[in-house]
Design an enzyme around this catalytic site. Structure first.
Site, PDB file in Angstrom:
ATOM      1  N   ARG A 100     -54.153  15.491  -4.027  1.00 57.98           N
ATOM      2  CA  ARG A 100     -53.302  16.532  -3.439  1.00 57.98           C
ATOM      3  C   ARG A 100     -52.421  15.903  -2.343  1.00 57.98           C
ATOM      4  O   ARG A 100     -52.854  14.980  -1.643  1.00 57.98           O
ATOM      5  CB  ARG A 100     -54.209  17.589  -2.831  1.00 57.98           C
ATOM      6  CG  ARG A 100     -53.515  18.801  -2.214  1.00 57.98           C
ATOM      7  CD  ARG A 100     -52.859  19.658  -3.237  1.00 57.98           C
ATOM      8  NE  ARG A 100     -52.555  21.001  -2.728  1.00 57.98           N
ATOM      9  CZ  ARG A 100     -51.672  21.814  -3.297  1.00 57.98           C
ATOM     10  NH1 ARG A 100     -51.014  21.428  -4.378  1.00 57.98           N
ATOM     11  NH2 ARG A 100     -51.459  23.019  -2.829  1.00 57.98           N
ATOM     12  N   THR A 372     -45.686  23.437 -12.096  1.00 61.02           N
ATOM     13  CA  THR A 372     -47.018  22.837 -12.216  1.00 61.02           C
ATOM     14  C   THR A 372     -47.278  22.575 -13.705  1.00 61.02           C
ATOM     15  O   THR A 372     -46.567  23.080 -14.560  1.00 61.02           O
ATOM     16  CB  THR A 372     -48.114  23.728 -11.584  1.00 61.02           C
ATOM     17  OG1 THR A 372     -47.729  24.045 -10.240  1.00 61.02           O
ATOM     18  CG2 THR A 372     -49.477  23.087 -11.549  1.00 61.02           C
ATOM     19  N   ASN A 392     -45.049  21.826  -7.011  1.00 63.05           N
ATOM     20  CA  ASN A 392     -44.908  23.204  -6.557  1.00 63.05           C
ATOM     21  C   ASN A 392     -43.760  23.909  -7.260  1.00 63.05           C
ATOM     22  O   ASN A 392     -43.843  24.145  -8.452  1.00 63.05           O
ATOM     23  CB  ASN A 392     -44.788  23.306  -5.036  1.00 63.05           C
ATOM     24  CG  ASN A 392     -45.166  24.705  -4.561  1.00 63.05           C
ATOM     25  OD1 ASN A 392     -45.978  25.367  -5.194  1.00 63.05           O
ATOM     26  ND2 ASN A 392     -44.574  25.167  -3.478  1.00 63.05           N
ATOM     27  N   ASP A 414     -47.421  25.679   0.299  1.00 62.13           N
ATOM     28  CA  ASP A 414     -48.768  26.176   0.005  1.00 62.13           C
ATOM     29  C   ASP A 414     -49.629  26.327   1.266  1.00 62.13           C
ATOM     30  O   ASP A 414     -50.729  26.876   1.205  1.00 62.13           O
ATOM     31  CB  ASP A 414     -49.478  25.262  -1.009  1.00 62.13           C
ATOM     32  CG  ASP A 414     -49.075  25.604  -2.446  1.00 62.13           C
ATOM     33  OD1 ASP A 414     -48.448  26.653  -2.658  1.00 62.13           O
ATOM     34  OD2 ASP A 414     -49.376  24.819  -3.355  1.00 62.13           O
ATOM     35  N   SER A 443     -54.681  24.875  -2.562  1.00 64.09           N
ATOM     36  CA  SER A 443     -54.088  24.961  -3.894  1.00 64.09           C
ATOM     37  C   SER A 443     -54.813  26.018  -4.727  1.00 64.09           C
ATOM     38  O   SER A 443     -55.944  26.406  -4.428  1.00 64.09           O
ATOM     39  CB  SER A 443     -54.224  23.598  -4.580  1.00 64.09           C
ATOM     40  OG  SER A 443     -53.837  23.683  -5.925  1.00 64.09           O
ATOM     41  N   SER A 444     -54.142  26.437  -5.791  1.00 66.67           N
ATOM     42  CA  SER A 444     -54.796  27.316  -6.783  1.00 66.67           C
ATOM     43  C   SER A 444     -55.085  26.564  -8.081  1.00 66.67           C
ATOM     44  O   SER A 444     -55.576  27.166  -9.044  1.00 66.67           O
ATOM     45  CB  SER A 444     -53.883  28.503  -7.113  1.00 66.67           C
ATOM     46  OG  SER A 444     -53.658  29.282  -5.982  1.00 66.67           O
ATOM     47  N   GLY A 464     -48.903  28.800 -10.374  1.00 67.51           N
ATOM     48  CA  GLY A 464     -49.003  29.211  -8.974  1.00 67.51           C
ATOM     49  C   GLY A 464     -50.274  29.997  -8.712  1.00 67.51           C
ATOM     50  O   GLY A 464     -51.358  29.639  -9.193  1.00 67.51           O
TER      51      GLY A 464
HETATM   52  N1  GLY Z   1     -48.513  24.479  -5.915  1.00 61.28           N
HETATM   53  C1  GLY Z   1     -49.372  25.245  -6.680  1.00 61.28           C
HETATM   54  C2  GLY Z   1     -50.791  25.081  -6.301  1.00 61.28           C
HETATM   55  O1  GLY Z   1     -51.186  24.019  -5.879  1.00 61.28           O
HETATM   56  O2  GLY Z   1     -51.548  26.007  -6.379  1.00 61.28           O
END
Ligand code: GLY
Length: 561
Positions: A100, A372, A392, A414, A443-444, A464
């Protein structure tokens, strides 16, 4: 408050014993074929090419990641980050590579606020100030050195070749580039790399990225130092700062991939292995599944199922906002949030007849991003990779650093720019995810493995804030015995606490069901576009058969061989 009767509730320990027995029975079995599902045919082909050359799933993952970085600039790239969930067949070892992005050391909690303390949303979306320190290049090196069999030069070869020779623009590319046209036009190197005479190129036009090919070569030849130190690092820092960013050489030199223990849990006899913080994905999925387990979800009527699913999503996303952030900076109560008893407690707070209003009146709109990317890989030894990668927003921050071919992410969005103020996905965040120098933004992304008595699944998707609920719906499809085609193609709906609406693809819920749920107090927001791009692989251990599926919403390719 109405409660449902429990028709079946095996104690957790008996499910775990059952699962261990299954694992023993199937231990040592190998898949009849390898499989790769990714968001782009060139990436899937590159991965299979590496497997044919004797590489394993981890080698293939390096090649697929690198090719996606070239052909999907709207989704991922060397300027971005991601999570790679790994399973090594020889000893069952599982880990998550956390590549990340990190906030630059000079970042601080007020970075995107104006003098009145108001969030200036565009500053964390467009331009170099929106960019975190990339993790993809470091992850490619880490994956190769620690898990692969082939050299980084061999693994990056397909990506280098495509970057130099070009790839053909398709309608998907055109749609994403049209969306981000103003910011791409505003930066000369971006326009040169991704547009044609300042406009979206026609289908079939070749996007050649010679600078990116050189950057990949530097990475292949010099490893980490080829990107994070020396000439290229200097170019990146100069370019970012000239465009208004705050990166330093130290930010790049300090970047490290972190291996984290994945989040694990059980639902209806299935074992779930998923992304750990700084992703919220694994925790949120388990919170939701624990609630569903407590409420005997499979036995409910359709309206009640949808109602409790939405209520479970609402609660998991509320907790996401309150508790989750970078575990190197904040204490994340993982045990608590993923414990079945916590889910049971949340389930007791659900009124089976009425929606629970989310607290705030805030009505943020959520964008319908296709950004993503995700890929899933299984090799013939049974090694697995589920990887979700991001820059992103489509085309990230819209800035290519001159002389590098590197497109910057806008992952800084984020973070919670101001606790309670939504980001580009309409997600609100709390103190745990406030901006701090060196911190990873929440993050998701939810790369996931699911194992039941018979099958092993590898899945994930972009999208997202909706990533988590898409993976969840996929898991529920699997729990009902359906195959990967159903998981990737099923119509989707989503609730994320705020805004307090059920976002849904137009055909996700019937008119009758919407009427019933409206009567229970739910609000709906039908979306103009479909969302997500799930890539899934499943191995049936009893037959050895392997199946794979790529979401019909995208242009990806799933292939077994
Ligand atoms: N940028 C999307 C995520 O990391 O959730």
């Amino acid at each position: 408050m109405t409660r449902v009767m429990r028709s079946f509730k095996a104690p957790l320990w008996s499910l775990i014993i059952l699962f261990c027995c299954y694992s023993q029975v199937w231990a040592g079995q190998k898949p009849a074929q390898a499989a790769i599902a990714s968001a782009h045919p060139l990436a899937t082909q590159a991965g299979h090419e590496i497997l044919r050359k004797g590489g394993n799933a981890f080698d293939a993952a390096v090649a697929v990641t690198a090719v996606l970085a070239v052909v999907e600039p709207y989704s991922s790239g060397l300027g971005g980050g991601g999570f790679w969930l790994l399973h090594r067949a020889s000893d069952g070892f599982q880990t998550m590579l956390d590549g990340r992005e990190r906030a630059p050391l000079a970042a601080h909690r007020d970075l995107y606020l104006d003098e009145q303390g108001e969030v200036v949303a565009q500053k964390s979306i467009d331009g170099a100030l929106a960019a975190g320190i990339p993790g993809v290049p470091a992850a490619l090196v880490h994956l190769t050195e620690n898990y692969g069999k082939l050299s980084l030069t061999e693994l990056l070869q397909p990506a280098m070749a495509i970057a130099a020779k070009g790839f053909a623009v398709d309608e998907y590319y055109r749609r994403m580039a049209s969306w981000r046209l103003p910011v791409l036009q505003a930066h000369e190197a971006s326009a040169q790399q991704f547009l044609l005479q300042g406009e979206v190129p026609p289908a079939g036009h070749l996007i050649k990225q010679p600078d990116l090919a050189d950057t990949l070569k530097a990475l292949a030849e010099r490893g980490i130092d080829g990107f994070y130190r020396g000439e290229l690092a200097q170019r990146l820092v100069d370019g970012v700062r000239a465009a208004g960013g705050i990166w330093t050489l130290q930010d790049l030199a300090d970047y490290r991939v972190v291996e984290r223990r994945p989040i694990t849990g059980h639902y209806q006899g299935m074992r779930i292995t998923s992304a750990a913080p700084p992703s919220s994905g694994g925790i949120a999925i388990l919170t939701i599944l624990n609630i569903l387990q407590e409420l005997n979800y499979p036995d409910l009527s359709e309206p009640q199922r949808t109602h409790v699913l939405v209520e479970a999503m609402r609660r998991a996303y509320r907790d996401r906002a309150e508790y989750l952030g970078d575990p190197d900076f904040v204490q994340v109560p993982v045990e608590k949030l993923t414990h079945p008893l916590y889910g049971a407690g949340l389930a007791r707070g659900i009124d089976l007849q009425r929606a629970t209003p989310s607290q705030s009146q805030h009505q943020a709109t959520s964008t319908e991003g296709q950004d993503t990317t995700h890929f899933s890989i299984l090799d013939r030894q049974g090694n697995r990779v589920a990887a979700t990668l991001s820059i992103n927003y489509p085309f990230g921050a819209g800035v290519v650093v001159p002389g590098t071919g590197v497109l910057l992410n806008d992952e800084m969005d984020d973070f919670s720019a101001s606790p309670g103020v939504p980001n580009v996905y309409g997600l609100v965040g709390g103190e745990a995810n406030a901006i701090e120098g060196g911190k990873r933004m929440l993050s998701s992304m939810t790369p996931t493995f699911v194992e039941d008595a018979q099958r092993i699944a590898i899945l994930g998707t972009p999208g997202g804030s909706r990533i988590i609920t898409m993976v969840l719906l996929g898991i529920l499809e699997m729990a009902e015995g359906r195959g990967p085609q159903a998981w990737v193609s099923r119509p989707r709906f989503h609730h994320q606490y705020l805004p307090d609406v059920i976002q849904m693809e137009a055909d996700a819920l019937s008119e009758t069901l919407i009427g019933q749920l409206t009567g229970m107090g739910h609000n709906f927001k039908p979306l103009k576009n479909r969302y997500g791009n799930m890539q899934a692989v499943v191995w049936d251990k009893s037959s050895g058969q392997v199946d794979a599926a790529s979401d019909p919403r995208g242009v990806g390719m799933a292939k077994t061989e």
